[in-house]
Design an enzyme around this catalytic site. Structure first.
Site, short mmCIF file in Angstrom:
data_model
loop_
_atom_site.label_atom_id
_atom_site.label_comp_id
_atom_site.label_asym_id
_atom_site.label_seq_id
_atom_site.Cartn_x
_atom_site.Cartn_y
_atom_site.Cartn_z
N ASP A 10 0.85 -1.18 0.00
CA ASP A 10 0.00 0.00 0.00
C ASP A 10 0.90 1.24 0.00
O ASP A 10 1.71 1.43 0.91
CB ASP A 10 -0.90 -0.04 1.25
CG ASP A 10 -1.93 1.09 1.25
OD1 ASP A 10 -2.09 1.75 0.20
OD2 ASP A 10 -2.55 1.29 2.30
N MET A 11 0.77 2.07 -1.03
CA MET A 11 1.61 3.26 -1.11
C MET A 11 1.19 4.24 -0.01
O MET A 11 0.01 4.33 0.33
CB MET A 11 1.46 3.93 -2.49
CG MET A 11 1.85 3.02 -3.67
SD MET A 11 3.54 2.42 -3.57
CE MET A 11 4.46 3.94 -3.78
N ASP A 103 -3.32 2.40 -5.74
CA ASP A 103 -2.04 2.35 -5.02
C ASP A 103 -1.91 1.15 -4.10
O ASP A 103 -1.18 1.19 -3.11
CB ASP A 103 -1.85 3.65 -4.21
CG ASP A 103 -2.73 3.69 -2.98
OD1 ASP A 103 -3.84 3.14 -3.02
OD2 ASP A 103 -2.29 4.26 -1.96
N GLU A 104 -2.60 0.09 -4.43
CA GLU A 104 -2.63 -1.07 -3.53
C GLU A 104 -2.65 -2.36 -4.34
O GLU A 104 -3.35 -2.45 -5.34
CB GLU A 104 -3.96 -1.04 -2.79
CG GLU A 104 -3.91 -0.92 -1.30
CD GLU A 104 -5.33 -0.88 -0.80
OE1 GLU A 104 -5.77 -1.88 -0.22
OE2 GLU A 104 -6.01 0.14 -1.02
MG LIG Z 1 -2.40 4.01 0.16
#
Ligand SMILES: [Mg+2]
Length: 388
Positions: A10-11, A103-104
């Site tokens: 996860d960013m 983003d995951e």
């Molecule tokens: Mg994130």
């Protein structure tokens, strides 16, 4: 059964971090990314979160909480571009990548040990890779299943790395607050707390019948999760199988020039949609329907997948030329199938020829203008007088 190795990546504060990466002056500042369209916060940097700003909060409230915050518009194209770079890096570790949002992603690296090292080493490697190649941090959870990996990735955000070993699952769950279990909302949590239940494992103290009456069909799932069991597999992204556009003419036609203009118009539309969704297609499909409703379908598979308008158009014209049209047509359609995800940067790494990357750049510039100023702002030369 040997246990699986699942990673959840996860960013960290993705949109806000990209803004700070692109403009170093923003680093360490409370950055709030939000669109004027819905008027809510899309992302907030950790500095902004310290003031109580969080995503989905109305911008007006965010401004009150963080008056000195730096409010920026959403640059979705840029975020999609970076997302593509992240996913491309992940795909270099295993083909089993399931992207779950911009983003995951989940990765299944079961069996990669001999080739790539222990799960912890792989996770460290991925973090380093993303930091060095892109310049962003992410948080990773490593666990025997998706449910636990997702929880683990949140535990040490930002720039976190949490590993739950198979033999550590039981003690992890015994300490895990119920609120961390997806599907347990605030109200349910309160009900369970009243019953004296606080942790995931506590659910197992309830009679199964009670759990199913409280949670209906989710009860069984919840009980499995409380035992640390989640059989959900990492499924590489399921994408649309094809994209297509078609149009019924206001007046039947068999004028080749008019048909070609329609195809260019449709190729443009398809290309735009492919690029917007970071997809590329390999098989171009032409559909024609004549006055008597007879349908002609022709398909051509390219030797490489593309999202370039002019490539799609060229294939479409080839197909059009291969049909013997004897009656005026009432409909023309163009589609593309054999889709795959594309990384906007992929063509650079793959060293496709220069011409293709230039075309791609032109297409993307056109896309940006269209998205900013509306689709009629720009037309290919030969479509200047074209009225769809
Ligand atoms: Mg994130």
């Amino acid at each position: 059964m040997t246990s699986r190795v699942i990673l959840h990546i996860d960013m960290d504060a993705f949109y806000a971090s990209i803004e700070a990466m692109d403009d170093p002056a923003l680093r360490g500042k409370p950055v709030i990314v939000g669109g004027s369209v819905r008027g809510v916060v899309s992302a907030a940097s950790y500095e902004a979160r310290a003031f109580g700003v969080h995503s989905a909060m109305p911008i007006a409230i965010a401004r009150k909480k963080c008056p000195h915050g730096i409010f920026l518009p959403v640059r979705m194209n840029r975020y999609l571009e970076v997302s593509g770079q992240v996913m491309h890096i992940l795909a270099s570790y295993t083909p089993l990548v399931e992207q779950v949002s911009i983003d995951e992603a989940y990765l299944d690296t079961t069996g990669c040990e001999r080739l790539k090292g222990k799960p912890l080493t792989i996770a460290q490697e991925i973090k380093k890779h993303i930091r060095q190649e892109i310049g962003l941090t992410c948080s990773i959870g490593v666990a025997p299943n998706k449910f636990l990996a997702k929880i683990a990735s949140e535990l040490e955000k930002p720039d976190g790395l949490t590993v739950i070993e198979p033999d550590g699952v039981a003690s992890f769950l015994a300490a895990l607050p119920l609120s961390k279990i997806s599907g347990v909302g605030k109200k349910t949590q309160e009900r369970l707390n009243k019953l004296g239940l606080e942790t995931a494992t506590d659910i197992l103290k309830l009679p199964e019948k009670l759990v199913s009456s409280m949670f209906g069909k989710h009860g069984a799932r919840l009980l499995s999760l409380a035992r640390g069991v989640d059989e959900d597999e990492v499924v590489p992204h399921r994408q649309a199988k094809s994209l297509s556009v078609e149009r019924t003419f206001s007046q039947d036609t068999m004028d080749p020039e008019a048909l070609r203009k329609w195809l260019l118009f449709q190729a443009e539309e398809l290309g735009h949609r492919l690029r917007r969704h970071s997809l590329r297609g390999k098989t171009v499909i032409l559909k024609l329907k004549d006055q008597e409703f007879k349908v002609h379908t022709r398909r051509h598979t390219l030797s490489y997948s593309t999202s370039v308008t002019s490539t799609i158009y060229a294939a479409a014209v080839l197909l059009l030329n291969s049909v013997r049209i004897s009656k005026p047509l009432r409909l023309i359609g163009l589609g593309i199938s054999n889709l795959e995800g594309s990384d906007p940067q992929l063509h650079l790494w793959e060293k496709t020829d220069e011409q293709v990357s230039r075309q791609d750049e032109v297409d993307r510039a056109v896309d940006t203008l269209k998205e900013r100023y509306g689709r009629d702002i720009i037309r290919r030369g030969s479509l200047v007088d074209f009225k769809p």
